[in-house]
Write a protein that holds these residues in place. Structure first.
Motif, short mmCIF file in Angstrom:
data_model
loop_
_atom_site.label_atom_id
_atom_site.label_comp_id
_atom_site.label_asym_id
_atom_site.label_seq_id
_atom_site.Cartn_x
_atom_site.Cartn_y
_atom_site.Cartn_z
N ASN A 164 0.83 -1.20 0.00
CA ASN A 164 0.00 0.00 0.00
C ASN A 164 0.87 1.26 0.00
OD1 ASN A 164 -2.13 1.71 0.06
ND2 ASN A 164 -2.94 1.04 2.03
N PRO A 165 1.48 1.58 -1.13
CA PRO A 165 2.41 2.72 -1.16
C PRO A 165 1.75 4.05 -0.84
CG PRO A 165 1.95 1.94 -3.38
CD PRO A 165 1.32 0.96 -2.43
N ARG A 166 0.48 4.21 -1.15
CA ARG A 166 -0.18 5.49 -0.85
C ARG A 166 -0.23 5.74 0.66
NH1 ARG A 166 0.11 9.91 -2.76
NH2 ARG A 166 -0.90 11.20 -1.26
N GLU A 167 -0.51 4.69 1.41
CA GLU A 167 -0.56 4.83 2.86
C GLU A 167 0.82 5.14 3.42
OE1 GLU A 167 -2.11 5.22 6.53
OE2 GLU A 167 -3.22 4.97 4.67
N ALA A 168 1.85 4.54 2.86
CA ALA A 168 3.21 4.82 3.32
C ALA A 168 3.58 6.28 3.03
CB ALA A 168 4.19 3.87 2.64
N ILE A 169 3.19 6.78 1.88
CA ILE A 169 3.45 8.18 1.55
C ILE A 169 2.69 9.09 2.50
CG2 ILE A 169 3.07 9.95 -0.21
CD1 ILE A 169 3.63 7.76 -2.31
N ASN A 170 1.43 8.78 2.77
CA ASN A 170 0.63 9.59 3.69
C ASN A 170 1.25 9.60 5.08
OD1 ASN A 170 -1.21 10.26 1.74
ND2 ASN A 170 -2.69 8.70 2.33
N GLN A 171 1.73 8.47 5.55
CA GLN A 171 2.33 8.41 6.87
C GLN A 171 3.62 9.23 6.93
OE1 GLN A 171 2.74 4.26 7.79
NE2 GLN A 171 0.60 4.04 8.41
N GLN B 252 4.28 11.86 5.09
CA GLN B 252 3.88 13.26 5.07
C GLN B 252 3.33 13.69 6.42
OE1 GLN B 252 1.18 13.29 1.73
NE2 GLN B 252 2.80 13.74 0.27
N ASP B 253 2.61 12.79 7.11
CA ASP B 253 2.11 13.11 8.44
C ASP B 253 3.27 13.33 9.40
OD1 ASP B 253 -0.48 12.93 7.59
OD2 ASP B 253 -0.84 10.93 8.41
N GLY B 254 4.33 12.55 9.26
CA GLY B 254 5.50 12.74 10.11
C GLY B 254 6.14 14.11 9.90
N VAL B 255 6.19 14.54 8.64
CA VAL B 255 6.74 15.86 8.34
C VAL B 255 5.85 16.94 8.95
CG1 VAL B 255 7.20 17.50 6.47
CG2 VAL B 255 7.92 15.12 6.25
N ARG B 256 4.55 16.78 8.83
CA ARG B 256 3.62 17.76 9.41
C ARG B 256 3.76 17.84 10.92
NH1 ARG B 256 -0.23 15.01 5.72
NH2 ARG B 256 -0.24 16.25 3.83
N ILE B 257 3.90 16.70 11.57
CA ILE B 257 4.05 16.67 13.02
C ILE B 257 5.35 17.37 13.42
CG2 ILE B 257 4.45 15.15 14.99
CD1 ILE B 257 2.40 13.24 13.67
N ASP B 258 6.42 17.13 12.68
CA ASP B 258 7.68 17.82 12.96
C ASP B 258 7.54 19.33 12.78
OD1 ASP B 258 8.96 15.46 13.59
OD2 ASP B 258 9.87 15.22 11.61
#
Length: 114
Positions: free
Chosen positions: A32-39, A41-47
């Motif tokens: 599920n590459p889309r979910e990996a990309i979303n995760q 990006q979420d990490g970048v947003r949290i940072d």
């Protein structure tokens, strides 16, 4: 001396390609590459939010009288093209009647990224 050359038949090659295609589809569905990309990006947003939180903490440490608003409200940055002042009392463009919002004239807003 006669040597015979043997190779793969067309059917064997097609079956091999079909099996590889099925394996590729299964791998894509499992990973599920889309979910990996979303995760990621979420990490970048949290940072980014942690950096902002740290900056706000520095500002608050310098001057504790600064009012940063309420934690129970959602703040949006929308420019009201019909506003004539930044007093926040003449907002009509978005059809919001009553209080609870503040608008700014587009003349009081500037572009910070160039």
């Amino acid at each position: 001396m006669r040597t015979s050359q043997q190779g793969f038949s067309l059917a064997q090659i097609l079956i091999t390609i079909a099996v590889l295609a099925v394996l590729a589809v299964v791998a894509v569905l499992l990973l599920n590459p889309r979910e990996a990309i979303n995760q990621s990006q979420d990490g970048v947003r949290i940072d980014d939010l942690r950096s902002i939180y740290g900056g706000v903490g520095l500002v608050r440490a310098q001057d504790s009288r600064i009012d940063l608003g309420s934690t129970t409200l959602i703040y949006l940055s929308l420019i009201d093209p019909t506003a004539t002042s930044s007093a926040g009392t003449d907002c009509t463009y978005f059809g919001l009647g009553g209080g609870g919002y503040h608008c700014a004239a587009s003349s009081s807003v500037y572009n910070i990224d160039g």
